[in-house]
Motif scaffolding. Structure first.
Motif, PDB file in Angstrom:
ATOM      1  N   ARG A   1      24.523  47.468  46.417  1.00 37.56           N
ATOM      2  CA  ARG A   1      24.182  47.298  47.844  1.00 37.56           C
ATOM      3  C   ARG A   1      23.944  45.830  48.198  1.00 37.56           C
ATOM      4  O   ARG A   1      24.297  45.386  49.289  1.00 37.56           O
ATOM      5  CB  ARG A   1      22.943  48.114  48.187  1.00 37.56           C
ATOM      6  CG  ARG A   1      23.219  49.582  48.363  1.00 37.56           C
ATOM      7  CD  ARG A   1      22.005  50.281  48.981  1.00 37.56           C
ATOM      8  NE  ARG A   1      22.262  51.680  49.127  1.00 37.56           N
ATOM      9  CZ  ARG A   1      21.615  52.633  48.466  1.00 37.56           C
ATOM     10  NH1 ARG A   1      20.662  52.329  47.604  1.00 37.56           N
ATOM     11  NH2 ARG A   1      21.904  53.896  48.665  1.00 37.56           N
ATOM     12  N   SER A   2      23.323  45.083  47.277  1.00 36.94           N
ATOM     13  CA  SER A   2      23.010  43.682  47.573  1.00 36.94           C
ATOM     14  C   SER A   2      24.252  42.778  47.533  1.00 36.94           C
ATOM     15  O   SER A   2      24.243  41.699  48.117  1.00 36.94           O
ATOM     16  CB  SER A   2      21.962  43.146  46.597  1.00 36.94           C
ATOM     17  OG  SER A   2      22.523  42.945  45.317  1.00 36.94           O
ATOM     18  N   LYS A   3      25.299  43.220  46.854  1.00 37.54           N
ATOM     19  CA  LYS A   3      26.484  42.386  46.666  1.00 37.54           C
ATOM     20  C   LYS A   3      27.691  42.839  47.479  1.00 37.54           C
ATOM     21  O   LYS A   3      28.708  42.139  47.496  1.00 37.54           O
ATOM     22  CB  LYS A   3      26.893  42.376  45.179  1.00 37.54           C
ATOM     23  CG  LYS A   3      25.827  41.906  44.230  1.00 37.54           C
ATOM     24  CD  LYS A   3      25.666  40.430  44.279  1.00 37.54           C
ATOM     25  CE  LYS A   3      24.647  39.962  43.243  1.00 37.54           C
ATOM     26  NZ  LYS A   3      24.374  38.556  43.336  1.00 37.54           N
ATOM     27  N   SER A   4      27.602  44.007  48.110  1.00 40.20           N
ATOM     28  CA  SER A   4      28.770  44.500  48.858  1.00 40.20           C
ATOM     29  C   SER A   4      28.325  45.378  50.022  1.00 40.20           C
ATOM     30  O   SER A   4      27.155  45.739  50.132  1.00 40.20           O
ATOM     31  CB  SER A   4      29.699  45.295  47.929  1.00 40.20           C
ATOM     32  OG  SER A   4      29.078  46.504  47.557  1.00 40.20           O
ATOM     33  N   LYS A   5      29.284  45.717  50.841  1.00 42.06           N
ATOM     34  CA  LYS A   5      29.009  46.561  52.006  1.00 42.06           C
ATOM     35  C   LYS A   5      29.614  47.952  51.793  1.00 42.06           C
ATOM     36  O   LYS A   5      30.441  48.398  52.571  1.00 42.06           O
ATOM     37  CB  LYS A   5      29.564  45.913  53.260  1.00 42.06           C
ATOM     38  CG  LYS A   5      28.958  44.552  53.553  1.00 42.06           C
ATOM     39  CD  LYS A   5      29.051  44.210  55.012  1.00 42.06           C
ATOM     40  CE  LYS A   5      28.506  42.846  55.336  1.00 42.06           C
ATOM     41  NZ  LYS A   5      27.153  42.582  54.966  1.00 42.06           N
ATOM     42  N   VAL A   6      29.193  48.608  50.731  1.00 42.94           N
ATOM     43  CA  VAL A   6      29.692  49.954  50.461  1.00 42.94           C
ATOM     44  C   VAL A   6      28.955  50.963  51.342  1.00 42.94           C
ATOM     45  O   VAL A   6      27.793  50.763  51.700  1.00 42.94           O
ATOM     46  CB  VAL A   6      29.532  50.354  48.975  1.00 42.94           C
ATOM     47  CG1 VAL A   6      30.377  49.496  48.075  1.00 42.94           C
ATOM     48  CG2 VAL A   6      28.086  50.329  48.555  1.00 42.94           C
ATOM     49  N   THR A   7      29.640  52.023  51.680  1.00 40.37           N
ATOM     50  CA  THR A   7      29.011  53.113  52.427  1.00 40.37           C
ATOM     51  C   THR A   7      28.226  53.989  51.456  1.00 40.37           C
ATOM     52  O   THR A   7      28.385  53.885  50.240  1.00 40.37           O
ATOM     53  CB  THR A   7      30.079  53.969  53.143  1.00 40.37           C
ATOM     54  OG1 THR A   7      30.864  54.627  52.141  1.00 40.37           O
ATOM     55  CG2 THR A   7      30.973  53.122  54.044  1.00 40.37           C
ATOM     56  N   ASP A   8      27.418  54.874  52.007  1.00 38.61           N
ATOM     57  CA  ASP A   8      26.686  55.821  51.161  1.00 38.61           C
ATOM     58  C   ASP A   8      27.658  56.718  50.395  1.00 38.61           C
ATOM     59  O   ASP A   8      27.420  57.049  49.230  1.00 38.61           O
ATOM     60  CB  ASP A   8      25.722  56.668  51.998  1.00 38.61           C
ATOM     61  CG  ASP A   8      24.537  55.860  52.516  1.00 38.61           C
ATOM     62  OD1 ASP A   8      24.284  54.753  51.982  1.00 38.61           O
ATOM     63  OD2 ASP A   8      23.870  56.325  53.460  1.00 38.61           O
ATOM     64  N   GLU A   9      28.747  57.098  51.044  1.00 42.17           N
ATOM     65  CA  GLU A   9      29.783  57.907  50.381  1.00 42.17           C
ATOM     66  C   GLU A   9      30.402  57.148  49.206  1.00 42.17           C
ATOM     67  O   GLU A   9      30.599  57.702  48.133  1.00 42.17           O
ATOM     68  CB  GLU A   9      30.901  58.266  51.371  1.00 42.17           C
ATOM     69  CG  GLU A   9      30.732  59.569  52.066  1.00 42.17           C
ATOM     70  CD  GLU A   9      31.927  59.865  52.981  1.00 42.17           C
ATOM     71  OE1 GLU A   9      33.019  59.270  52.810  1.00 42.17           O
ATOM     72  OE2 GLU A   9      31.747  60.709  53.867  1.00 42.17           O
ATOM     73  N   ASP A  10      30.729  55.872  49.479  1.00 39.37           N
ATOM     74  CA  ASP A  10      31.306  55.029  48.421  1.00 39.37           C
ATOM     75  C   ASP A  10      30.346  54.924  47.236  1.00 39.37           C
ATOM     76  O   ASP A  10      30.747  55.059  46.080  1.00 39.37           O
ATOM     77  CB  ASP A  10      31.599  53.619  48.938  1.00 39.37           C
ATOM     78  CG  ASP A  10      32.699  53.568  49.985  1.00 39.37           C
ATOM     79  OD1 ASP A  10      33.500  54.521  50.063  1.00 39.37           O
ATOM     80  OD2 ASP A  10      32.743  52.558  50.718  1.00 39.37           O
ATOM     81  N   LEU A  11      29.085  54.688  47.545  1.00 38.15           N
ATOM     82  CA  LEU A  11      28.085  54.524  46.492  1.00 38.15           C
ATOM     83  C   LEU A  11      27.946  55.809  45.675  1.00 38.15           C
ATOM     84  O   LEU A  11      27.832  55.761  44.448  1.00 38.15           O
ATOM     85  CB  LEU A  11      26.745  54.107  47.093  1.00 38.15           C
ATOM     86  CG  LEU A  11      25.700  53.593  46.120  1.00 38.15           C
ATOM     87  CD1 LEU A  11      26.228  52.431  45.289  1.00 38.15           C
ATOM     88  CD2 LEU A  11      24.446  53.174  46.870  1.00 38.15           C
ATOM     89  N   ALA A  12      28.009  56.934  46.340  1.00 38.28           N
ATOM     90  CA  ALA A  12      27.933  58.220  45.628  1.00 38.28           C
ATOM     91  C   ALA A  12      29.121  58.379  44.676  1.00 38.28           C
ATOM     92  O   ALA A  12      28.958  58.861  43.547  1.00 38.28           O
ATOM     93  CB  ALA A  12      27.886  59.368  46.632  1.00 38.28           C
ATOM     94  N   GLN A  13      30.304  57.950  45.113  1.00 38.22           N
ATOM     95  CA  GLN A  13      31.497  57.999  44.243  1.00 38.22           C
ATOM     96  C   GLN A  13      31.327  57.095  43.027  1.00 38.22           C
ATOM     97  O   GLN A  13      31.680  57.468  41.910  1.00 38.22           O
ATOM     98  CB  GLN A  13      32.739  57.522  45.024  1.00 38.22           C
ATOM     99  CG  GLN A  13      33.587  58.620  45.583  1.00 38.22           C
ATOM    100  CD  GLN A  13      34.868  58.019  46.157  1.00 38.22           C
ATOM    101  OE1 GLN A  13      34.848  57.264  47.120  1.00 38.22           O
ATOM    102  NE2 GLN A  13      35.983  58.371  45.547  1.00 38.22           N
TER     103      GLN A  13
END
Length: 192
Positions: A10-22
Motif C-alpha cells: 500500500r505504501s509503495k503502490s496504488k493497488v485496489t483492495d481487490e488487487d491486494l486480495a489477489q
C-alpha cells in the motif's frame, strides 16, 4: 506477517483492495530459525521473497570454505537469487537467517501472473528491480574504487542499523576485507 507485506504494498503502490486480495492469496508464509536455510547452493530458486521480520544473508562458499557475502536483507527488503529464478538453473548461492526471520514467498508463476494482471504491482516490482540494479552497480563501483576504510564508512552511511544486527566478520566478508582489517579500521574510526 501478511499485514507487514500489505502495508508495504500500500505504501509503495496504488493497488485496489481487490488487487491486494489477489496478491495476498498468492503469498506463502515462511518462518526461519536463526541459521536455517532459505536456499542452498545447488537448489533451484522458485520464489520472490520479501522479509517481514528478521535478517537473512546471501552468500557463496569458495573452495577453501570461506564465505563471500553478497548481500543482507532485513525488514521490507526483497531477497532471492534472480539468476536461478529466471533461468531455472541451480543456484550458486546460499541464503540463511541471521536471526529468527519471517518472509513472504510468492512462487514465480503466481508472481508473473500478478505482474501481468495488476499494473500497479508490476510498476512497484519494476521500481524495486531498478533500485536493486542501481544498488548493485554502486556496490561494484565501491568495491573496485574505494579503500577498505572508505568501503566501511560508506557501508555505515548506507546501512547504519546493520552493524548492530550482523557479526563483524560477516560485515568484513561483505566488504571484501579481512576481519582483522575491519577491526583496525573500526579502532581508527573510533579514535577520530
Amino acid at each position: 506477517m501478511i499485514e507487514v507485506f500489505k502495508q508495504y504494498i500500500r505504501s509503495k503502490s496504488k493497488v485496489t483492495d481487490e488487487d491486494l486480495a489477489q496478491i495476498v492469496a498468492a503469498c506463502q508464509v515462511k518462518r526461519l530459525r536463526k541459521r536455517q536455510y532459505l536456499l542452498q547452493e545447488g537448489d533451484v530458486w522458485k520464489f520472490n521473497a520479501f522479509v517481514t521480520k528478521g535478517c537473512v544473508r546471501t552468500y557463496t562458499l569458495d573452495d577453501k570454505g570461506n564465505e563471500h557475502i553478497i548481500n543482507f536483507a532485513v525488514e521490507n527488503w526483497w531477497t532471492g537469487d534472480r539468476e536461478s529464478l529466471a533461468s531455472g538453473e541451480p543456484s550458486i548461492f546460499n541464503i540463511d537467517a541471521l536471526e529468527d526471520s519471517e518472509l513472504i514467498l510468492i512462487p514465480k508463476k503466481n508472481f508473473d501472473q500478478l505482474c501481468e494482471l495488476i499494473p500497479a504491482f508490476n510498476d512497484l516490482i519494476n521500481s524495486v528491480l531498478q533500485k536493486s540494479f542501481i544498488v548493485a552497480q554502486n556496490r561494484i563501483h565501491t568495491f573496485i574504487s574505494l579503500s577498505a576504510e572508505e568501503k566501511y564508512l560508506k557501508f555505515l552511511e548506507k546501512f547504519p542499523h546493520l552493524p548492530m544486527r550482523v557479526p563483524q566478520g560477516m560485515i568484513a566478508s561483505y566488504l571484501g576485507i579481512t576481519p582483522e582489517t575491519l577491526s583496525r579500521i573500526r579502532n581508527q574510526t573510533a579514535k577520530k
